[in-house]
Design an enzyme around this catalytic site. Structure first.
Site, PDB file in Angstrom:
ATOM      1  N   TYR A   1      10.842  -7.480   7.035  1.00 54.55           N
ATOM      2  CA  TYR A   1      10.466  -6.034   7.443  1.00 54.55           C
ATOM      3  C   TYR A   1       9.148  -6.413   8.540  1.00 54.55           C
ATOM      4  O   TYR A   1       9.234  -5.784   9.688  1.00 54.55           O
ATOM      5  CB  TYR A   1       9.933  -5.382   6.095  1.00 54.55           C
ATOM      6  CG  TYR A   1       8.981  -4.017   6.809  1.00 54.55           C
ATOM      7  CD1 TYR A   1       9.818  -2.857   7.230  1.00 54.55           C
ATOM      8  CD2 TYR A   1       7.670  -3.863   6.576  1.00 54.55           C
ATOM      9  CE1 TYR A   1       9.078  -1.927   7.783  1.00 54.55           C
ATOM     10  CE2 TYR A   1       6.996  -2.937   7.212  1.00 54.55           C
ATOM     11  CZ  TYR A   1       7.770  -1.844   7.609  1.00 54.55           C
ATOM     12  OH  TYR A   1       7.177  -0.784   8.165  1.00 54.55           O
TER      13      TYR A   1
ATOM     14  N   LYS B   1       9.211  -5.335  12.634  1.00 52.55           N
ATOM     15  CA  LYS B   1       8.443  -4.490  13.050  1.00 52.55           C
ATOM     16  C   LYS B   1       7.527  -5.167  14.087  1.00 52.55           C
ATOM     17  O   LYS B   1       7.305  -4.604  15.327  1.00 52.55           O
ATOM     18  CB  LYS B   1       7.410  -3.979  11.972  1.00 52.55           C
ATOM     19  CG  LYS B   1       8.065  -3.068  10.948  1.00 52.55           C
ATOM     20  CD  LYS B   1       8.824  -1.967  11.501  1.00 52.55           C
ATOM     21  CE  LYS B   1       8.048  -0.711  12.364  1.00 52.55           C
ATOM     22  NZ  LYS B   1       8.761   0.555  12.390  1.00 52.55           N
TER      23      LYS B   1
ATOM     24  N   ARG C   1       1.978  -9.021  -8.596  1.00 55.59           N
ATOM     25  CA  ARG C   1       3.364  -9.463  -8.128  1.00 55.59           C
ATOM     26  C   ARG C   1       3.083 -10.332  -7.132  1.00 55.59           C
ATOM     27  O   ARG C   1       2.302 -10.486  -6.146  1.00 55.59           O
ATOM     28  CB  ARG C   1       3.986  -8.134  -7.595  1.00 55.59           C
ATOM     29  CG  ARG C   1       4.332  -7.151  -8.865  1.00 55.59           C
ATOM     30  CD  ARG C   1       4.800  -5.998  -8.215  1.00 55.59           C
ATOM     31  NE  ARG C   1       3.981  -5.217  -7.091  1.00 55.59           N
ATOM     32  CZ  ARG C   1       4.345  -4.015  -6.499  1.00 55.59           C
ATOM     33  NH1 ARG C   1       5.419  -3.493  -6.832  1.00 55.59           N
ATOM     34  NH2 ARG C   1       3.528  -3.638  -5.669  1.00 55.59           N
TER      35      ARG C   1
HETATM   36  N1  LIG Z   1       4.344   4.884   5.550  1.00 50.58           N
HETATM   37  C1  LIG Z   1       3.447   3.892   5.970  1.00 50.58           C
HETATM   38  O1  LIG Z   1       2.535   3.475   5.320  1.00 50.58           O
HETATM   39  C2  LIG Z   1       3.824   3.080   7.145  1.00 50.58           C
HETATM   40  C3  LIG Z   1       2.982   1.939   7.384  1.00 50.58           C
HETATM   41  C4  LIG Z   1       3.178   1.233   8.427  1.00 50.58           C
HETATM   42  C5  LIG Z   1       4.313   1.560   9.448  1.00 50.58           C
HETATM   43  N2  LIG Z   1       5.030   2.623   8.834  1.00 50.58           N
HETATM   44  C6  LIG Z   1       6.210   3.061   9.874  1.00 50.58           C
HETATM   45  O2  LIG Z   1       6.325   4.200  10.348  1.00 50.58           O
HETATM   46  C7  LIG Z   1       7.556   4.635  10.365  1.00 50.58           C
HETATM   47  C8  LIG Z   1       7.643   6.045   9.730  1.00 50.58           C
HETATM   48  O3  LIG Z   1       7.758   5.592   8.091  1.00 50.58           O
HETATM   49  P1  LIG Z   1       7.620   6.855   7.019  1.00 50.58           P
HETATM   50  O4  LIG Z   1       6.615   6.256   6.067  1.00 50.58           O
HETATM   51  O5  LIG Z   1       7.551   8.073   7.330  1.00 50.58           O
HETATM   52  O6  LIG Z   1       9.094   6.581   6.511  1.00 50.58           O
HETATM   53  P2  LIG Z   1      10.512   7.386   6.274  1.00 50.58           P
HETATM   54  O7  LIG Z   1      11.386   6.707   5.161  1.00 50.58           O
HETATM   55  O8  LIG Z   1       9.752   8.672   5.456  1.00 50.58           O
HETATM   56  O9  LIG Z   1      11.037   7.876   7.653  1.00 50.58           O
HETATM   57  C9  LIG Z   1      11.612   7.166   8.128  1.00 50.58           C
HETATM   58  C10 LIG Z   1      12.775   8.026   9.222  1.00 50.58           C
HETATM   59  O10 LIG Z   1      13.574   7.112   9.736  1.00 50.58           O
HETATM   60  C11 LIG Z   1      15.083   7.776   9.453  1.00 50.58           C
HETATM   61  N3  LIG Z   1      15.862   6.518  10.049  1.00 50.58           N
HETATM   62  C12 LIG Z   1      15.976   5.543   9.521  1.00 50.58           C
HETATM   63  N4  LIG Z   1      16.909   4.430   9.789  1.00 50.58           N
HETATM   64  C13 LIG Z   1      17.425   5.232  10.759  1.00 50.58           C
HETATM   65  C14 LIG Z   1      18.392   5.148  11.887  1.00 50.58           C
HETATM   66  N5  LIG Z   1      19.184   4.021  11.795  1.00 50.58           N
HETATM   67  N6  LIG Z   1      18.697   6.339  12.567  1.00 50.58           N
HETATM   68  C15 LIG Z   1      18.129   7.418  12.583  1.00 50.58           C
HETATM   69  N7  LIG Z   1      17.237   7.498  11.734  1.00 50.58           N
HETATM   70  C16 LIG Z   1      16.794   6.516  10.899  1.00 50.58           C
HETATM   71  C17 LIG Z   1      15.065   7.919   7.884  1.00 50.58           C
HETATM   72  O11 LIG Z   1      16.175   8.687   7.492  1.00 50.58           O
HETATM   73  C18 LIG Z   1      13.557   8.558   7.966  1.00 50.58           C
HETATM   74  O12 LIG Z   1      13.867   9.973   8.288  1.00 50.58           O
HETATM   75  C19 LIG Z   1       8.551   3.714  10.150  1.00 50.58           C
HETATM   76  O13 LIG Z   1       8.726   2.994  11.394  1.00 50.58           O
HETATM   77  C20 LIG Z   1       7.628   2.479   9.331  1.00 50.58           C
HETATM   78  O14 LIG Z   1       8.000   1.212   9.715  1.00 50.58           O
HETATM   79  C21 LIG Z   1       4.720   3.453   8.028  1.00 50.58           C
END
Ligand SMILES: NC(=O)c1ccc[n+]([C@@H]2O[C@H](COP(=O)([O-])OP(=O)(O)OC[C@H]3O[C@@H](n4cnc5c(N)ncnc54)[C@H](O)[C@@H]3O)[C@@H](O)[C@H]2O)c1
Length: 319
Positions: free
Chosen positions: A143, A147, A271
Site C-alpha cells: 500500500y 501511494k 503486532r
Molecule cells: N483515512 C486515512 O487516515 C488516510 C490516511 C492517508 C491517506 N489516505 C488516503 O485518502 C483517500 C481516502 O481514504 P478514506 O479513508 O476516505 O477511505 P474510504 O475507503 O472511505 O474511501 C475510498 C473511496 O474510494 C472508492 N474507490 C476505491 N477504489 C475505487 C475505484 N477503483 N474506482 C472508483 N472508486 C474507488 C471507494 O469506494 C471509497 O468510496 C485514499 O486515497 C487513502 O489512501 C487516508
C-alpha cells in the site's frame, strides 16, 4: 464558481470534501465504484452533486468525468495496508494504475490543478521524528509503495506535461463517516464505535504507540487552501496533520471521558510490522499555502462521538 471532480466521493474523506466544497459554492461531480464507500455518506447532499458510479480504471468514464473540470481531488483508493499485503497486485490496480488513469484524463482535459490523497505510510518506520517532506521515503507495505509511486507519477506529470499536481500526505485521519465496522478501519473509529456500545476495545502493545491523529476538517481545509493558492505548489508534497502526537492510551482515556464508558480496555501483544510512533512536521504546508490546524484532537473526538451517537442511537442506550 469552480467545477470540481472528487474521486472516491462516497468514502470517508471524499464525502467530507464534497460537503466542504459545496459550502464554498463549488459545483461538485463525483466518481466512485462503491467498493469501500457508502452512498449513505452522501445522503444529505445527493441531489446537489453529479454522482457517477464508475471505476477509476475505466479511462472512458474518467475522460468524461474530467470534461469541464477545474480541480480534481483524487481520493479513490483501497486504503488498507493489510489488504495490500493479502493482494498486492489487486490493490495496485486502483491505488497506482487508477492514479495514472486519473492523471492522464486530467491532463487531456486541461484541468487547472489536481490534489492527491497521499499517505504518511511513505515514511515507513524510521525512528526519526517529526517526519519532514525532505526525508528519504522508506515505504514498507505494498500500500505504501503504491501511494508513494502515485506521488512520483504526479511529479512527473507536472514536469513532463505541465499539469499542476499536489500530493498531500495525510496522517491518521479520523472523523464522522469513517467506517468503524471493517477490520481495516482506523483505530479511533473502532474505539469510539465499540466504547459507545459498551464493548471493550483492544490496544496492541502497552498503549505507548503514538500517532498524529488528524481530524477530518483539517484535511478539507488543506485541500481547499492548496487548490486556490497562488503559491508555487505544483509538483510538491506536503504533510497534512496536526504536529502533535497522542498515545493510544491517551486516546482511549479521552474517549472514555467523553462517552462515559465504564468498562475496561484489553491489551494484546504488539503486532508485527506496526509502526511505533508517527508525528508530522507541518511547517511546510503552513508557510507555503497557509495551512493551519482548524480543529484539534479533543474537539475532533467530541464531534466524532456526537456523530456516532446521532447515527446509532442504540449506542447511547448501551452506556
Ligand atoms: N483515512 C486515512 O487516515 C488516510 C490516511 C492517508 C491517506 N489516505 C488516503 O485518502 C483517500 C481516502 O481514504 P478514506 O479513508 O476516505 O477511505 P474510504 O475507503 O472511505 O474511501 C475510498 C473511496 O474510494 C472508492 N474507490 C476505491 N477504489 C475505487 C475505484 N477503483 N474506482 C472508483 N472508486 C474507488 C471507494 O469506494 C471509497 O468510496 C485514499 O486515497 C487513502 O489512501 C487516508
Amino acid at each position: 464558481m469552480a467545477t470540481v471532480l472528487i474521486t472516491g466521493i462516497s468514502g470517508f474523506i471524499g464525502s467530507s470534501l464534497a460537503r466542504g466544497l459545496l459550502a464554498e459554492g463549488a459545483s461538485v461531480r463525483g466518481i466512485d465504484n462503491l467498493c469501500t464507500g457508502n452512498l449513505e455518506n452522501l445522503e444529505d447532499i445527493r441531489t446537489r452533486i453529479d454522482l457517477r458510479r464508475a471505476d477509476i480504471l475505466d479511462i472512458g468514464a474518467i475522460n468524461d468525468a474530467c470534461d469541464g473540470i477545474d480541480y480534481v481531488f483524487h481520493q479513490a483508493a483501497i486504503p488498507s495496508v493489510p489488504k495490500s499485503v493479502v493482494d498486492p497486485m489487486g490493490t495496485n490496480g486502483p491505488n497506482l494504475n487508477g492514479t495514472l488513469t486519473v492523471l492522464e484524463a486530467a491532463r487531456k482535459a486541461g484541468v487547472r490543478r489536481l490534489m492527491y490523497a497521499a499517505s504518511s505510510a511513505a515514511y515507513g518506520d524510521s525512528p526519526e521524528l517529526p517526519k519532514t517532506e525532505t526525508m528519504l521515503p522508506a515505504p514498507i507495505s505494498p500500500y505504501a509503495v503504491q501511494k508513494l509511486a502515485g506521488e512520483h507519477y504526479l511529479a512527473s506529470y507536472t514536469r513532463v506535461f505541465g499539469l499542476e499536481t499536489v500530493a498531500l500526505r495525510y496522517f491518521n485521519i479520523f472523523g464522522p463517516r469513517q467506517d468503524p465496522t471493517s477490520q481495516y478501519s482506523g483505530v479511533l473509529a473502532r474505539f469510539i464505535s465499540l466504547m459507545c456500545q459498551g464493548e471493550t476495545p483492544t490496544i496492541f502493545g502497552d498503549g505507548s504507540t503514538s500517532r498524529d491523529f488528524t481530524y477530518i476538517d483539517n484535511v478539507v481545509h488543506a485541500n481547499m487552501m492548496v487548490a486556490k493558492t497562488s503559491a508555487p505548489v505544483a509538483g510538491k508534497v506536503f504533510n497534512i496533520a496536526t504536529g502533535k502526537r497522542i498515545t493510544l492510551l491517551e486516546a482511549y482515556q479521552e474517549i472514555k471521558q467523553i462517552t462515559g464508558y465504564s468498562g475496561t480496555v484489553q491489551f494484546k501483544p504488539e503486532r508485527e510490522g506496526d509502526i511505533r510512533h508517527s508525528l508530522a512536521d507541518i511547517s511546510l504546508a503552513q508557510s507555503v499555502f497557509g495551512y493551519r490546524v482548524v480543529a484539534g484532537f479533543r474537539e475532533g473526538l467530541e464531534k466524532t462521538i456526537e456523530y456516532y451517537r446521532q447515527t446509532s442511537p442504540q449506542a447511547i442506550a448501551a452506556l
